[in-house]
Design a protein around this motif. Structure first.
Motif, PDB file in Angstrom:
ATOM      1  N   LYS A   1      25.475  -7.869  21.388  1.00 16.53           N
ATOM      2  CA  LYS A   1      24.563  -7.283  20.404  1.00 16.53           C
ATOM      3  C   LYS A   1      23.857  -8.355  19.567  1.00 16.53           C
ATOM      4  CE  LYS A   1      27.162  -2.965  19.833  1.00 16.53           C
ATOM      5  NZ  LYS A   1      27.999  -2.153  18.890  1.00 16.53           N
ATOM      6  N   ASN A   2      24.475  -9.528  19.488  1.00 16.55           N
ATOM      7  CA  ASN A   2      23.938 -10.628  18.675  1.00 16.55           C
ATOM      8  C   ASN A   2      23.859 -11.878  19.549  1.00 16.55           C
ATOM      9  OD1 ASN A   2      24.109  -9.405  15.715  1.00 16.55           O
ATOM     10  ND2 ASN A   2      26.021  -8.888  16.759  1.00 16.55           N
ATOM     11  N   PRO A   3      22.877 -11.938  20.448  1.00 12.81           N
ATOM     12  CA  PRO A   3      22.876 -12.971  21.500  1.00 12.81           C
ATOM     13  C   PRO A   3      22.719 -14.406  21.007  1.00 12.81           C
ATOM     14  CG  PRO A   3      20.836 -11.676  21.540  1.00 12.81           C
ATOM     15  CD  PRO A   3      21.768 -10.972  20.612  1.00 12.81           C
ATOM     16  N   THR A   4      22.327 -14.611  19.746  1.00 14.35           N
ATOM     17  CA  THR A   4      22.205 -15.992  19.255  1.00 14.35           C
ATOM     18  C   THR A   4      23.461 -16.488  18.566  1.00 14.35           C
ATOM     19  OG1 THR A   4      21.347 -15.410  17.034  1.00 14.35           O
ATOM     20  CG2 THR A   4      19.748 -15.582  18.844  1.00 14.35           C
ATOM     21  N   TRP A   5      24.445 -15.623  18.371  1.00 16.27           N
ATOM     22  CA  TRP A   5      25.575 -15.993  17.519  1.00 16.27           C
ATOM     23  C   TRP A   5      26.423 -17.123  18.091  1.00 16.27           C
ATOM     24  CZ3 TRP A   5      28.154 -11.357  14.486  1.00 16.27           C
ATOM     25  CH2 TRP A   5      27.249 -10.929  13.506  1.00 16.27           C
ATOM     26  N   ILE A   6      26.579 -17.203  19.388  1.00 16.72           N
ATOM     27  CA  ILE A   6      27.368 -18.301  19.965  1.00 16.72           C
ATOM     28  C   ILE A   6      26.677 -19.628  19.676  1.00 16.72           C
ATOM     29  CG2 ILE A   6      28.213 -19.350  22.101  1.00 16.72           C
ATOM     30  CD1 ILE A   6      28.609 -16.498  23.192  1.00 16.72           C
ATOM     31  N   THR A   7      25.382 -19.694  19.957  1.00 15.14           N
ATOM     32  CA  THR A   7      24.636 -20.925  19.675  1.00 15.14           C
ATOM     33  C   THR A   7      24.597 -21.214  18.184  1.00 15.14           C
ATOM     34  OG1 THR A   7      23.259 -20.622  21.634  1.00 15.14           O
ATOM     35  CG2 THR A   7      22.406 -22.067  19.928  1.00 15.14           C
ATOM     36  N   ASP A   8      24.383 -20.172  17.374  1.00 14.23           N
ATOM     37  CA  ASP A   8      24.358 -20.354  15.918  1.00 14.23           C
ATOM     38  C   ASP A   8      25.683 -20.941  15.431  1.00 14.23           C
ATOM     39  OD1 ASP A   8      21.851 -19.233  15.922  1.00 14.23           O
ATOM     40  OD2 ASP A   8      22.499 -17.271  15.158  1.00 14.23           O
ATOM     41  N   ALA A   9      26.772 -20.404  15.957  1.00 17.31           N
ATOM     42  CA  ALA A   9      28.098 -20.884  15.553  1.00 17.31           C
ATOM     43  C   ALA A   9      28.298 -22.342  15.937  1.00 17.31           C
ATOM     44  CB  ALA A   9      29.191 -20.013  16.173  1.00 17.31           C
ATOM     45  N   HIS A  10      27.909 -22.696  17.157  1.00 17.46           N
ATOM     46  CA  HIS A  10      28.051 -24.087  17.597  1.00 17.46           C
ATOM     47  C   HIS A  10      27.219 -25.018  16.729  1.00 17.46           C
ATOM     48  CE1 HIS A  10      29.317 -22.706  21.909  1.00 17.46           C
ATOM     49  NE2 HIS A  10      30.280 -22.537  21.017  1.00 17.46           N
ATOM     50  N   ASN A  11      26.013 -24.591  16.376  1.00 18.69           N
ATOM     51  CA  ASN A  11      25.155 -25.416  15.528  1.00 18.69           C
ATOM     52  C   ASN A  11      25.744 -25.622  14.135  1.00 18.69           C
ATOM     53  OD1 ASN A  11      23.272 -25.734  17.564  1.00 18.69           O
ATOM     54  ND2 ASN A  11      21.978 -24.051  16.882  1.00 18.69           N
ATOM     55  N   LEU A  12      26.575 -24.681  13.715  1.00 20.15           N
ATOM     56  CA  LEU A  12      27.242 -24.778  12.413  1.00 20.15           C
ATOM     57  C   LEU A  12      28.585 -25.505  12.498  1.00 20.15           C
ATOM     58  CD1 LEU A  12      26.518 -21.143  11.187  1.00 20.15           C
ATOM     59  CD2 LEU A  12      25.655 -23.230  10.098  1.00 20.15           C
ATOM     60  N   GLY A  13      28.972 -25.900  13.716  1.00 23.25           N
ATOM     61  CA  GLY A  13      30.255 -26.573  13.889  1.00 23.25           C
ATOM     62  C   GLY A  13      31.439 -25.632  13.940  1.00 23.25           C
ATOM     63  N   LEU A  14      31.186 -24.348  14.224  1.00 21.13           N
ATOM     64  CA  LEU A  14      32.259 -23.363  14.307  1.00 21.13           C
ATOM     65  C   LEU A  14      32.805 -23.257  15.730  1.00 21.13           C
ATOM     66  CD1 LEU A  14      30.738 -20.434  12.197  1.00 21.13           C
ATOM     67  CD2 LEU A  14      32.559 -21.994  11.478  1.00 21.13           C
ATOM     68  N   ILE A  15      34.081 -22.916  15.830  1.00 19.07           N
ATOM     69  CA  ILE A  15      34.716 -22.610  17.108  1.00 19.07           C
ATOM     70  C   ILE A  15      34.248 -21.228  17.557  1.00 19.07           C
ATOM     71  CG2 ILE A  15      36.936 -22.186  18.248  1.00 19.07           C
ATOM     72  CD1 ILE A  15      38.150 -23.971  15.966  1.00 19.07           C
ATOM     73  N   THR A  16      34.081 -21.038  18.881  1.00 21.84           N
ATOM     74  CA  THR A  16      33.731 -19.719  19.405  1.00 21.84           C
ATOM     75  C   THR A  16      34.758 -19.269  20.437  1.00 21.84           C
ATOM     76  OG1 THR A  16      32.263 -20.709  21.078  1.00 21.84           O
ATOM     77  CG2 THR A  16      31.257 -19.993  19.000  1.00 21.84           C
ATOM     78  N   ASN A  17      35.232 -18.055  20.240  1.00 20.34           N
ATOM     79  CA  ASN A  17      36.151 -17.424  21.187  1.00 20.34           C
ATOM     80  C   ASN A  17      35.708 -15.975  21.343  1.00 20.34           C
ATOM     81  OD1 ASN A  17      38.290 -16.906  22.884  1.00 20.34           O
ATOM     82  ND2 ASN A  17      39.816 -16.781  21.271  1.00 20.34           N
ATOM     83  N   THR A  18      36.126 -15.332  22.415  1.00 20.93           N
ATOM     84  CA  THR A  18      35.855 -13.911  22.602  1.00 20.93           C
ATOM     85  C   THR A  18      37.055 -13.229  23.232  1.00 20.93           C
ATOM     86  OG1 THR A  18      34.285 -12.295  23.505  1.00 20.93           O
ATOM     87  CG2 THR A  18      34.749 -14.221  24.878  1.00 20.93           C
ATOM     88  N   TRP A  19      37.247 -11.956  22.871  1.00 20.85           N
ATOM     89  CA  TRP A  19      38.369 -11.160  23.362  1.00 20.85           C
ATOM     90  C   TRP A  19      37.881  -9.775  23.753  1.00 20.85           C
ATOM     91  CZ3 TRP A  19      39.159  -6.694  20.586  1.00 20.85           C
ATOM     92  CH2 TRP A  19      38.621  -6.645  19.276  1.00 20.85           C
ATOM     93  N   THR A  20      38.682  -9.006  24.427  1.00 24.70           N
ATOM     94  CA  THR A  20      39.607  -9.397  25.482  1.00 24.70           C
ATOM     95  C   THR A  20      38.812  -9.199  26.759  1.00 24.70           C
ATOM     96  OG1 THR A  20      41.527  -8.680  24.216  1.00 24.70           O
ATOM     97  CG2 THR A  20      41.813  -8.851  26.607  1.00 24.70           C
ATOM     98  N   VAL A  21      38.423 -10.301  27.391  1.00 27.00           N
ATOM     99  CA  VAL A  21      37.489 -10.263  28.516  1.00 27.00           C
ATOM    100  C   VAL A  21      38.276 -10.201  29.826  1.00 27.00           C
ATOM    101  CG1 VAL A  21      35.544 -11.389  29.635  1.00 27.00           C
ATOM    102  CG2 VAL A  21      35.837 -11.590  27.154  1.00 27.00           C
ATOM    103  N   ASN A  22      38.289  -9.012  30.438  1.00 26.34           N
ATOM    104  CA  ASN A  22      39.011  -8.819  31.695  1.00 26.34           C
ATOM    105  C   ASN A  22      38.078  -8.555  32.874  1.00 26.34           C
ATOM    106  OD1 ASN A  22      41.436  -9.075  30.275  1.00 26.34           O
ATOM    107  ND2 ASN A  22      41.542  -6.882  29.860  1.00 26.34           N
ATOM    108  N   ASN A  23      36.821  -8.247  32.586  1.00 24.26           N
ATOM    109  CA  ASN A  23      35.835  -7.966  33.618  1.00 24.26           C
ATOM    110  C   ASN A  23      35.219  -9.273  34.121  1.00 24.26           C
ATOM    111  OD1 ASN A  23      33.020  -7.527  34.602  1.00 24.26           O
ATOM    112  ND2 ASN A  23      33.536  -5.375  34.272  1.00 24.26           N
ATOM    113  N   PRO A  24      35.254  -9.523  35.423  1.00 26.45           N
ATOM    114  CA  PRO A  24      34.729 -10.791  35.949  1.00 26.45           C
ATOM    115  C   PRO A  24      33.260 -11.038  35.604  1.00 26.45           C
ATOM    116  CG  PRO A  24      36.058  -9.695  37.611  1.00 26.45           C
ATOM    117  CD  PRO A  24      35.913  -8.723  36.482  1.00 26.45           C
ATOM    118  N   GLU A  25      32.455  -9.984  35.579  1.00 27.82           N
ATOM    119  CA  GLU A  25      31.038 -10.160  35.262  1.00 27.82           C
ATOM    120  C   GLU A  25      30.844 -10.586  33.808  1.00 27.82           C
ATOM    121  OE1 GLU A  25      28.904  -6.645  36.302  1.00 27.82           O
ATOM    122  OE2 GLU A  25      29.221  -6.906  38.460  1.00 27.82           O
ATOM    123  N   VAL A  26      31.646 -10.020  32.917  1.00 29.67           N
ATOM    124  CA  VAL A  26      31.555 -10.410  31.506  1.00 29.67           C
ATOM    125  C   VAL A  26      32.069 -11.836  31.331  1.00 29.67           C
ATOM    126  CG1 VAL A  26      32.221  -9.858  29.140  1.00 29.67           C
ATOM    127  CG2 VAL A  26      31.764  -8.011  30.758  1.00 29.67           C
TER     128      VAL A  26
END
Length: 254
Positions: free
Chosen positions: A203-228
């Protein structure tokens, strides 16, 4: 042969480039439990995650009425609410692999024997801030007692818990789970990362890049679908928490 000397600045730039290019890492959600003789949030699941050389093993904690920290995802064990009952009410509970329900102390001691895996410790929200603060205080004290501060990282859905962990140990690595704050807001809180459900990133496609640019760690849960999994890897997420770590491992090796 001509010798090449690298300046400190050059070495730093090389190190930074290596870090930025680092492959997505695997966190076994509630340990590696989809395997023989294992169970969710069991010590065996932690040990099997370490054997597979995953980056981390995630687990969940609650505090009992008499301040014993136990490993369990839900707020109750066999219908017995953890927070409002003493430890002796659940002490004899067995997991699906016939292990005893672990206390945090026993789990951390097992983790200490596995120094190459990160212990991703989720402190669950409790009924009020006083109980949350007690859970944080008891957890930090135990982690420090066992000299595991460098091996443990913290996650929570509770903003109060994230604040309290940082208050009690400013060097602790803390990521927020709830998904209702932007990377900029998390950065302003003084926390270290965002650990959001994959649908939040969709829903927020820039947030991963935004977080990296801010020096934040990025993780996601719970990804069980191979396509995701593939989608998150393509978006350069740093960590993926999954119940299917071997599927993710195969994706990362392709």
């Amino acid at each position: 042969m001509k010798k090449i000397f690298l300046t400190t600045s050059a070495l730093f730039i090389m190190g930074l480039a290596t870090a930025q290019a680092q492959q997505t890492q695997i966190i076994a959600h509630r340990g590696f439990w989809k395997t023989e003789n294992s169970a969710q949030n069991s010590i065996t699941a932690l040990q099997k995650a370490a054997q597979e050389q995953f980056f981390g093993s995630e687990f969940d904690i609650h505090i009992t009425k008499d301040n014993v920290l136990v490993i369990n995802h839900d707020a109750d064990v066999n219908g017995i609410e953890i927070e409002t009952n003493n430890y002796n009410k659940i002490a004899k509970v067995k997991l699906k692999n016939n292990e005893p329900l672990p206390t945090l102390e026993n789990y951390l001691k097992a983790g200490k024997a596995l120094p190459n895996i990160k212990l991703i410790l989720e402190i669950k929200p409790h009924k009020n801030v006083e109980r949350e603060n007690q859970a944080v205080a008891e957890t930090i004290q135990l982690v420090e007692k066992l000299n595991l501060a460098n091996q443990v990282e913290y996650i929570s859905f509770s903003q109060n818990i994230c604040d309290q962990v940082k208050k009690q140990n400013p060097q602790a690595v803390v990521s927020y789970l709830n998904g209702d704050l932007s990377p900029q807001q998390v950065k302003s809180k003084g926390w270290d990362g965002i650990d959001y459900h994959f649908k939040i990133y969709q829903k927020n496609p820039t947030w991963i890049t935004d977080a990296h640019n801010l020096g934040l760690i990025t993780n996601t849960w719970t990804v069980n679908n191979p396509e995701v999994m593939e989608e998150m890897i393509a978006n350069k997420i740093q960590f993926i928490s999954t119940d299917e770590p071997l599927v993710l491992k195969a994706k990362l090796q392709n």
